[in-house]
Write a protein that holds these residues in place. Sequence first.
Motif, PDB file in Angstrom:
ATOM      1  N   ASN A  47      77.942  61.603  38.842  1.00 52.10           N
ATOM      2  CA  ASN A  47      77.143  60.468  38.326  1.00 52.10           C
ATOM      3  C   ASN A  47      77.770  59.830  37.084  1.00 52.10           C
ATOM      4  N   LEU A  92      65.786  66.470  33.484  1.00 56.02           N
ATOM      5  CA  LEU A  92      65.179  66.191  34.787  1.00 56.02           C
ATOM      6  C   LEU A  92      65.789  67.100  35.852  1.00 56.02           C
ATOM      7  N   HIS A 122      74.635  64.856  26.297  1.00 48.24           N
ATOM      8  CA  HIS A 122      74.405  63.503  25.785  1.00 48.24           C
ATOM      9  C   HIS A 122      74.555  63.607  24.277  1.00 48.24           C
ATOM     10  N   ARG A 149      81.135  64.507  32.517  1.00 51.34           N
ATOM     11  CA  ARG A 149      81.345  63.139  32.006  1.00 51.34           C
ATOM     12  C   ARG A 149      82.828  62.752  32.079  1.00 51.34           C
TER      13      ARG A 149
HETATM   14  O1  DOR Z   1      68.555  66.281  32.886  1.00 48.17           O
HETATM   15  C1  DOR Z   1      69.361  65.771  33.647  1.00 48.17           C
HETATM   16  N1  DOR Z   1      70.507  65.221  33.201  1.00 48.17           N
HETATM   17  N2  DOR Z   1      69.083  65.745  34.949  1.00 48.17           N
HETATM   18  C2  DOR Z   1      69.852  65.086  35.826  1.00 48.17           C
HETATM   19  O2  DOR Z   1      69.542  65.087  36.982  1.00 48.17           O
HETATM   20  C3  DOR Z   1      71.028  64.320  35.366  1.00 48.17           C
HETATM   21  C4  DOR Z   1      71.522  64.830  34.102  1.00 48.17           C
HETATM   22  C5  DOR Z   1      72.503  63.907  33.434  1.00 48.17           C
HETATM   23  O3  DOR Z   1      73.432  63.417  34.097  1.00 48.17           O
HETATM   24  O4  DOR Z   1      72.381  63.698  32.241  1.00 48.17           O
END
Ligand code: DOR
Length: 346
Positions: free
Chosen positions: A42, A220, A252, A18
């Motif tokens: 990302n 994911l 998160h 992050r």
């Molecule tokens: O669980 C996940 N979190 N899978 C991902 O592909 C992205 C990641 C995230 O950036 O939070």
Amino acid sequence: MTDSITIRTPDDWHLHLRDGAMLRAVAPETARHFARAIIMPNLVPPVVTGAHAAAYRDRILAALPEGSGFTPLMTLYLTEDTDPEDLARAHADGLITAVKLYPAGATTNSASGVTNFDKVRPVLEKMAEIGCPLCIHGEVVDSDIDIFDREAVFIERVLDPIRRATPGLRVVMEHITTMQGVEYASEGGPDLGATITTHHLVINRNHILAGGIKPHYYCLPVAKREEHRLALRRAATNGDPTFFLGTDSAPHTDANKLLPCGCAGCFTATNTLSILAEVFEQEGALDRLEGFTSLNGPNFYRLTPNDGTVTLTKGEPVIYPDHIDTGDGPVTVFDPLMPLHWRVAE
Ligand code: DOR
Ligand code: ZN
């Protein structure tokens, strides 16, 4: 009985750090025991140019504790507008180590990812030519494909056609979660590798859904049936150099996890090595831990393994904090639901 093991300093071949306050809180958690990590791009907005990658790398270095020798290995976020020449320059300058492909809509901040794979063909050809690896989030996004089938369908419909059309392209199947992923990766030859996360070695889909919904186990690709978890454990521990650690530690805040539409991600940076030692011991494969955490990844990325070592010792269960504090709010540390007897000796 083994009660101490020394391995080359590990690397994390898939990590989310992050930015801002979150970056400052989570970077030290990985830098404590890992020498290098492939840093996911990302962010919002995503890291799409060499200039973005250079600026993000500087912010990461500034967030590390004094004296840390940690090296962030940067990636670019592939979009349908990625300029092959900018990418090639960033790779030649050593600014980036790999490029990340997100199918648009597959996961957190993937909206700028790829919808039409034909549009990125020139970029993939350039990457094959210069030997820049492509890290792939391998899930289709079609609403008519069941979420538990999305990885297996991606392999068939997208990954295999891309690899056949682009000889020489070096690909990492990121965070595989299925026996189909294990099978495809293990038969893919030297240009194909696969990362496995810590949490997918521990949880199956029951851990998310049975006996009440557990948002902290939602990530994911989503964890699958037990037979898939067992296939992942065999792949990680059987000594096959195709497979290496990419934690996908994805912080998160609790506030963002515990929503009606909560974020995907498990935060494992804090206790990953203890969990892995426990898992490898359970599989009778402690002697293969080093390959998975410290040798197979550098081998795929054509980098030298780290010179340093870390020692893990076995004793009374280690208690990790259940969360870390960040300037954005608390982040829950992944709970492996088993005592962890292995600690990293300081
Ligand atoms: O669980 C996940 N979190 N899978 C991902 O592909 C992205 C990641 C995230 O950036 O939070
Ligand atoms: Zn990820």
